[in-house]
Design a protein around this motif. Structure first.
Motif: not given
Length: 207
Positions: A77-82
């Motif tokens: 539930d973490v949206v980031y560059f990965g």
């Protein structure tokens, strides 16, 4: 033009704006460039007034989808560059900017408010410096940081928060959060600086 917010202020995004379905969260910052005077807030210099050399700082913006109680229950539930898009497609990161160069938004995250599952009560937007400790970098070497909320369908800016404090020694920023309250979506201008090392350190605050 949208509302200019101060640290700690909140604004209702959907009250009186019932058509709002999607927002673009724009985050921006600039590196301390060559020729900038050292007396400006957040700049480093051993000699007062000495121009600073340009440094390359890789800042990363991320969105943390928090469930009841403001907790992160899954790393997915973490949206980031990965992890550029949440599995529900309600949050999408448009990609990593490695330098912060140029005008306007450096990174953008799109949020479909109408598609956010009911178990999520807020989305926290954070920015951290990649390998800050290894590179001996911190947010005192960054200027003009901001977050703005835009109606993605009309391209109308709803609000903007300019982070003007001196963040020397700090390596991560909890910039703001979009949260659900009594059926409305609101934005909170947080502006909390931390010394967390990398995104993992910031995430730990919500576990």
């Amino acid at each position: 033009m949208g509302v200019n917010l101060q640290k700690g202020q909140k604004v209702d995004l959907t009250k009186g704006n019932a058509h709002l379905k999607s927002i673009m969260v724009g985050l921006g910052w600039d590196e301390a460039g060559a020729g900038e005077p050292a007396q400006k807030k957040g700049f480093l210099s051993s000699v007062f007034g000495k121009p600073q050399p340009k440094v390359e700082i890789d800042c990363d913006a991320s969105a943390i989808l928090c469930s009841t109680g403001g907790k992160l229950t899954r790393l997915e539930d973490v949206v980031y560059f990965g992890n550029l898009e949440h599995e529900t497609h309600c949050v999408k990161h448009m990609g990593d900017n490695l330098t912060g160069a140029g005008e306007g938004d450096d990174e953008q995250i799109f949020v479909r408010l109408s598609d956010i599952p009911g178990q999520f009560e807020k989305i926290v937007f954070v920015v951290n410096i990649y390998q800050a400790q290894e590179r001996n970098q911190h947010f005192g070497m960054i200027r003009n940081a901001f977050i703005r909320i835009v109606d993605a369908d009309t391209n109308t800016e709803l609000c903007k928060f300019n982070l003007t404090e001196n963040y020397s020694g700090m390596t991560a920023l909890v910039v703001g959060e979009v949260y659900r309250h009594n059926g409305e979506w609101k934005f909170n201008a947080v502006g909390q600086a931390t010394t967390d090392n990398g995104l993992a350190g910031v995430i730990a605050r919500y576990r």
